[in-house]
Scaffold this motif. Structure first.
Motif, PDB file in Angstrom:
ATOM      1  N   GLU A   4      -5.982  12.464  -5.951  1.00 44.25           N
ATOM      2  CA  GLU A   4      -5.552  11.566  -7.016  1.00 44.25           C
ATOM      3  C   GLU A   4      -4.045  11.324  -6.963  1.00 44.25           C
ATOM      4  O   GLU A   4      -3.577  10.215  -7.237  1.00 44.25           O
ATOM      5  CB  GLU A   4      -5.963  12.122  -8.381  1.00 44.25           C
ATOM      6  CG  GLU A   4      -7.457  12.067  -8.630  1.00 44.25           C
ATOM      7  CD  GLU A   4      -8.037  10.678  -8.351  1.00 44.25           C
ATOM      8  OE1 GLU A   4      -7.457   9.680  -8.852  1.00 44.25           O
ATOM      9  OE2 GLU A   4      -9.045  10.582  -7.627  1.00 44.25           O
ATOM     10  N   ARG A   7      -3.420   8.875  -4.361  1.00 39.40           N
ATOM     11  CA  ARG A   7      -3.756   7.537  -4.854  1.00 39.40           C
ATOM     12  C   ARG A   7      -2.587   6.955  -5.656  1.00 39.40           C
ATOM     13  O   ARG A   7      -2.267   5.769  -5.550  1.00 39.40           O
ATOM     14  CB  ARG A   7      -5.014   7.596  -5.721  1.00 39.40           C
ATOM     15  CG  ARG A   7      -5.608   6.217  -6.022  1.00 39.40           C
ATOM     16  CD  ARG A   7      -6.821   6.347  -6.943  1.00 39.40           C
ATOM     17  NE  ARG A   7      -7.821   7.248  -6.416  1.00 39.40           N
ATOM     18  CZ  ARG A   7      -8.724   6.903  -5.520  1.00 39.40           C
ATOM     19  NH1 ARG A   7      -8.741   5.693  -5.026  1.00 39.40           N
ATOM     20  NH2 ARG A   7      -9.621   7.786  -5.100  1.00 39.40           N
ATOM     21  N   GLU A  11      -0.503   3.535  -4.814  1.00 46.32           N
ATOM     22  CA  GLU A  11      -0.314   2.474  -5.793  1.00 46.32           C
ATOM     23  C   GLU A  11       1.168   2.113  -5.923  1.00 46.32           C
ATOM     24  O   GLU A  11       1.523   0.939  -6.065  1.00 46.32           O
ATOM     25  CB  GLU A  11      -0.865   2.911  -7.157  1.00 46.32           C
ATOM     26  CG  GLU A  11      -2.377   2.992  -7.223  1.00 46.32           C
ATOM     27  CD  GLU A  11      -3.036   1.622  -7.196  1.00 46.32           C
ATOM     28  OE1 GLU A  11      -2.404   0.643  -7.650  1.00 46.32           O
ATOM     29  OE2 GLU A  11      -4.175   1.524  -6.706  1.00 46.32           O
ATOM     30  N   LEU A  72      -8.048   8.342   1.562  1.00 48.61           N
ATOM     31  CA  LEU A  72      -8.843   7.613   0.581  1.00 48.61           C
ATOM     32  C   LEU A  72      -9.973   6.837   1.256  1.00 48.61           C
ATOM     33  O   LEU A  72     -11.068   6.721   0.710  1.00 48.61           O
ATOM     34  CB  LEU A  72      -7.943   6.675  -0.222  1.00 48.61           C
ATOM     35  CG  LEU A  72      -6.927   7.419  -1.115  1.00 48.61           C
ATOM     36  CD1 LEU A  72      -5.897   6.456  -1.672  1.00 48.61           C
ATOM     37  CD2 LEU A  72      -7.634   8.144  -2.255  1.00 48.61           C
TER      38      LEU A  72
END
Length: 300
Positions: A4, A7, A11, A72
């Motif tokens: 996470e 991630r 982003e 991912l």
């Protein structure tokens, strides 16, 4: 390292600011910053550095983003493998398309996928191909277009596939002095008034090529993004225009082939690397290929 947190880092690479990441992930900016600090401690190296009032990725941060893409993607492949045991490809695929490409291909794509269990959620996004990496933050597949002489946008974080080639023709009004010719050479267009698109799009690239060949800077009266408006102005006698062959709809236009210059745009399908390993995305890519084959096989 936490998946996470990786991630969150990806982003930030896609969206550029902590605030934008927070909005996309439904987090607070402070929570985003905290996750990035923890990730830097886990990595044992600085991932961010000040850039005015913002932050930017360090070289190490950019390198880790590439690995985050791989991690991912691997997680998505694992989920896909499990889904394959439950039956056929299904799920939602987010697709961005430029408008004239959508008009040509999207109805065929949706027909191809009808009843397959794959749901296409389409949005129109008309941006230069250089901005496609930004769109991939929000879309699984991006249909984009570029001048055929421009390089592919494939890179460490973008996989791009050539889909089709579309010639670019010259549109004139029915009463124009050149309307009776099947084809024209650039020299015959040197004194024309042009209705063109914004800079950075494939049609404008071809117009600049004409300027190079003729040695005459084109006289551009209007720059517009919507082809239907350009067609209406040309049909009314306000100028001539370059138009992608399959985009022309106005019944009062005469289309002339452009001789002596490479004049075409190509369609590319862009995804994250390895995205096609997700069956639903692979089905959408295949549907686009089928749609493009049918579109180019039909007489113009």
């Amino acid at each position: 390292m936490s998946v996470e947190r990786l991630r969150v880092l990806r982003e930030l690479a896609d969206r550029g600011t902590v605030a934008a990441v927070a909005e996309a992930l439904s987090m607070t900016p402070s929570a985003v910053s905290q996750q990035l600090k923890v990730l830097a401690r886990e990595a044992g190296v600085a991932l961010l550095e000040p850039d005015g009032r913002r932050v930017r990725l360090t070289d190490a941060g950019r390198a880790l983003v590439v690995r985050a893409d791989e991690v991912l993607a691997a997680m998505e492949r694992a989920a896909t493998e499990m889904a394959s045991y439950r039956g056929s490809p299904r799920g939602q695929v987010r697709v961005a398309l430029f408008p004239s490409g959508a008009a040509l291909l999207l109805p065929r794509v949706l027909a191809e996928l009808a009843g397959s269990g794959v749901e296409v959620v389409a949005r129109d996004e008309d941006v230069p191909s250089s901005e496609v990496p930004r769109l991939l933050a929000d879309y699984d597949v991006v249909l984009t277009h570029r001048d055929e002489r421009s390089p592919s946008i494939t890179g460490p974080r973008v996989a791009s596939r050539l889909l089709m080639r579309e010639p670019i023709d010259v549109a004139v009004a029915a009463g124009h002095r050149l309307a009776g010719k099947g084809a024209v050479v650039p020299g015959e267009l040197a004194d024309e008034t042009w209705i063109s698109v914004r800079s950075g799009f494939p049609v404008d690239d071809v117009l600049r090529s004409i300027a190079t060949i003729t040695g005459v800077q084109p006289r551009i009266a209007q720059r517009l993004i919507e082809f239907s408006v350009i067609e209406a102005l040309v049909a009314s006698g306000y100028g001539v225009a370059l138009m992608p062959r399959h985009a022309v709809r106005h019944p009062d236009l005469v289309m002339l082939r452009l001789a002596g210059v490479r004049a075409a745009r190509v369609y590319d399908l862009a995804t994250r690397p390895h995205a096609e390993q997700r069956p639903a995305v692979a089905a959408v890519l295949a549907a686009f290929r089928s749609a493009a084959e049918r579109a180019t096989a039909e007489p113009s």
